[in-house]
Structures are given as structure tokens and as C-alpha cells.
Scaffold this active site. Structure first.
Site, PDB file in Angstrom:
ATOM      1  N   GLY A 221       8.166  64.763  27.432  1.00  0.00           N
ATOM      2  CA  GLY A 221       7.663  63.476  27.875  1.00  0.00           C
ATOM      3  C   GLY A 221       6.299  63.059  27.396  1.00  0.00           C
ATOM      4  O   GLY A 221       5.662  62.221  28.022  1.00  0.00           O
TER       5      GLY A 221
ATOM      6  N   HIS B 144      11.525  61.534  31.583  1.00  0.00           N
ATOM      7  CA  HIS B 144      12.852  61.532  30.976  1.00  0.00           C
ATOM      8  C   HIS B 144      13.271  62.960  30.667  1.00  0.00           C
ATOM      9  O   HIS B 144      12.470  63.797  30.291  1.00  0.00           O
ATOM     10  CB  HIS B 144      12.927  60.647  29.732  1.00  0.00           C
ATOM     11  CG  HIS B 144      11.905  60.929  28.680  1.00  0.00           C
ATOM     12  ND1 HIS B 144      10.579  60.612  28.824  1.00  0.00           N
ATOM     13  CD2 HIS B 144      12.022  61.503  27.458  1.00  0.00           C
ATOM     14  CE1 HIS B 144       9.915  60.966  27.738  1.00  0.00           C
ATOM     15  NE2 HIS B 144      10.767  61.518  26.895  1.00  0.00           N
ATOM     16  N   LEU B 145      14.552  63.211  30.911  1.00  0.00           N
ATOM     17  CA  LEU B 145      15.152  64.507  30.650  1.00  0.00           C
ATOM     18  C   LEU B 145      16.026  64.391  29.415  1.00  0.00           C
ATOM     19  O   LEU B 145      16.871  63.498  29.323  1.00  0.00           O
ATOM     20  CB  LEU B 145      16.018  64.954  31.836  1.00  0.00           C
ATOM     21  CG  LEU B 145      15.324  65.498  33.081  1.00  0.00           C
ATOM     22  CD1 LEU B 145      14.345  64.523  33.680  1.00  0.00           C
ATOM     23  CD2 LEU B 145      16.346  65.929  34.103  1.00  0.00           C
ATOM     24  N   HIS B 146      15.795  65.297  28.462  1.00  0.00           N
ATOM     25  CA  HIS B 146      16.596  65.347  27.251  1.00  0.00           C
ATOM     26  C   HIS B 146      17.786  66.264  27.516  1.00  0.00           C
ATOM     27  O   HIS B 146      17.597  67.423  27.880  1.00  0.00           O
ATOM     28  CB  HIS B 146      15.792  65.920  26.081  1.00  0.00           C
ATOM     29  CG  HIS B 146      14.620  65.108  25.676  1.00  0.00           C
ATOM     30  ND1 HIS B 146      14.640  64.307  24.557  1.00  0.00           N
ATOM     31  CD2 HIS B 146      13.386  64.976  26.226  1.00  0.00           C
ATOM     32  CE1 HIS B 146      13.454  63.719  24.439  1.00  0.00           C
ATOM     33  NE2 HIS B 146      12.686  64.114  25.444  1.00  0.00           N
TER      34      HIS B 146
ATOM     35  N   ILE C  99      16.924  57.563  19.900  1.00  0.00           N
ATOM     36  CA  ILE C  99      16.927  57.105  18.510  1.00  0.00           C
ATOM     37  C   ILE C  99      16.469  58.213  17.562  1.00  0.00           C
ATOM     38  O   ILE C  99      16.490  58.029  16.351  1.00  0.00           O
ATOM     39  CB  ILE C  99      16.064  55.837  18.313  1.00  0.00           C
ATOM     40  CG1 ILE C  99      14.613  56.085  18.714  1.00  0.00           C
ATOM     41  CG2 ILE C  99      16.665  54.655  19.064  1.00  0.00           C
ATOM     42  CD1 ILE C  99      13.655  54.983  18.312  1.00  0.00           C
TER      43      ILE C  99
END
Length: 148
Positions: free
Chosen positions: A86, A93-95, A30
Site C-alpha cells: 500500500g 488494498h489487499l493484493h 493495471i
């Protein structure tokens, strides 16, 4: 207590899903740094990178590479970037995002004012690129659900 990402995976909070399998899901953030910015998140609640089992890390890396290739192609970017920070959510989580230069790869560039329809459109572009690359079996039936 369930993390924010577990609540998204479980459908308690809306998400924009582009990938799903037994180990992980991927959904649009988001607060994208660029259009096509996706989070790859294990289904299991793993607090951060160094706490993850080797097989989970390996799987997340392969999924991130696959999504990276799709967003790179879809946005005609010279690179796909992978960021692991994170700090905002205690769930690994991997961006993954298309990238044009290193200077732009900062969370200071994250946009929190992107309209919902633009976030939806970016996620649909990722989904379409994944299907075109032969990964349609991992693209959820609906943008709003990780169900295949």
C-alpha cells in the site's frame, strides 16, 4: 481529496471490477504480478492496514480468501497469495493473486505493459470463476462498474 481508488470506485477512472458489496470492491490491477492479480479495496477511504476498523479488516480478509480460492482454481495454482503493502496509493488494498512460488511474489515482477484486452480477459476469468464458485450475487453486472 479522493484517492485514486475512490475515483475508480466512483467511476471517474475506469476499473475492471470482479466483486462488489457494501463494504468493499475488488478489481484487476493495471500492473499485475501474475494474471488474476486483483485488489480488494474498502469503499471507505482508510489510509492503511493499521488504520482500518476490525470489522473492515475481517470483511476484507473473507473477500480476499474467496477471491483467492477462485483465482487459485482458475489458474490451477498451488496457492493463492495475499500481499498488503500500500505505499503507492494511500487507500488500504489487499493484493490477491494466484501463486506458484514465494520468489515470484515481488512487486519487481509487476508488468506495466499488459495490453488492455489481456487485462480485461483476466478480469473476466476471475468473474467467471467467482460465479462458478457460487458468488454470482457479488459479481458486478459489468466489468466497468461496481454496480450489482
Amino acid at each position: 481529496m479522493a484517492t485514486l481508488f475512490t475515483k475508480i470506485i466512483d467511476g471517474e477512472i475506469p476499473g475492471r471490477f470482479v466483486w462488489a458489496d457494501d463494504v468493499c470492491v475488488a478489481f484487476g490491477t493495471i500492473a499485475p504480478i501474475t494474471d488474476g492479480h486483483v485488489l480488494v479495496v474498502p469503499r471507505a477511504e482508510v489510509a492503511e492496514l493499521t488504520a482500518a476498523p476490525d470489522d473492515v479488516i475481517a470483511h476484507l480478509a473473507v473477500v480476499a480468501r474467496t477471491i483467492g480460492a477462485a483465482v487459485k482454481a482458475e489458474w490451477d495454482a498451488p496457492r493463492a497469495a495475499l500481499l498488503v503493502a500500500g505505499f503507492e496509493v494511500p487507500h488500504l488494498h489487499l493484493h490477491v493473486l494466484p501463486a506458484w512460488d514465494e520468489a515470484s511474489l515481488t512487486f519487481a515482477n509487476a508488468r506495466t505493459d499488459v495490453p488492455a484486452d489481456a487485462l480485461d480477459a483476466a478480469a473476466e476469468r476471475v468473474r467467471s470463476a467467482l460465479r462458478a464458485a457460487g458468488h454470482g450475487d457479488r459479481v458486478p453486472r459489468s466489468l466497468a462498474s461496481p454496480a450489482l
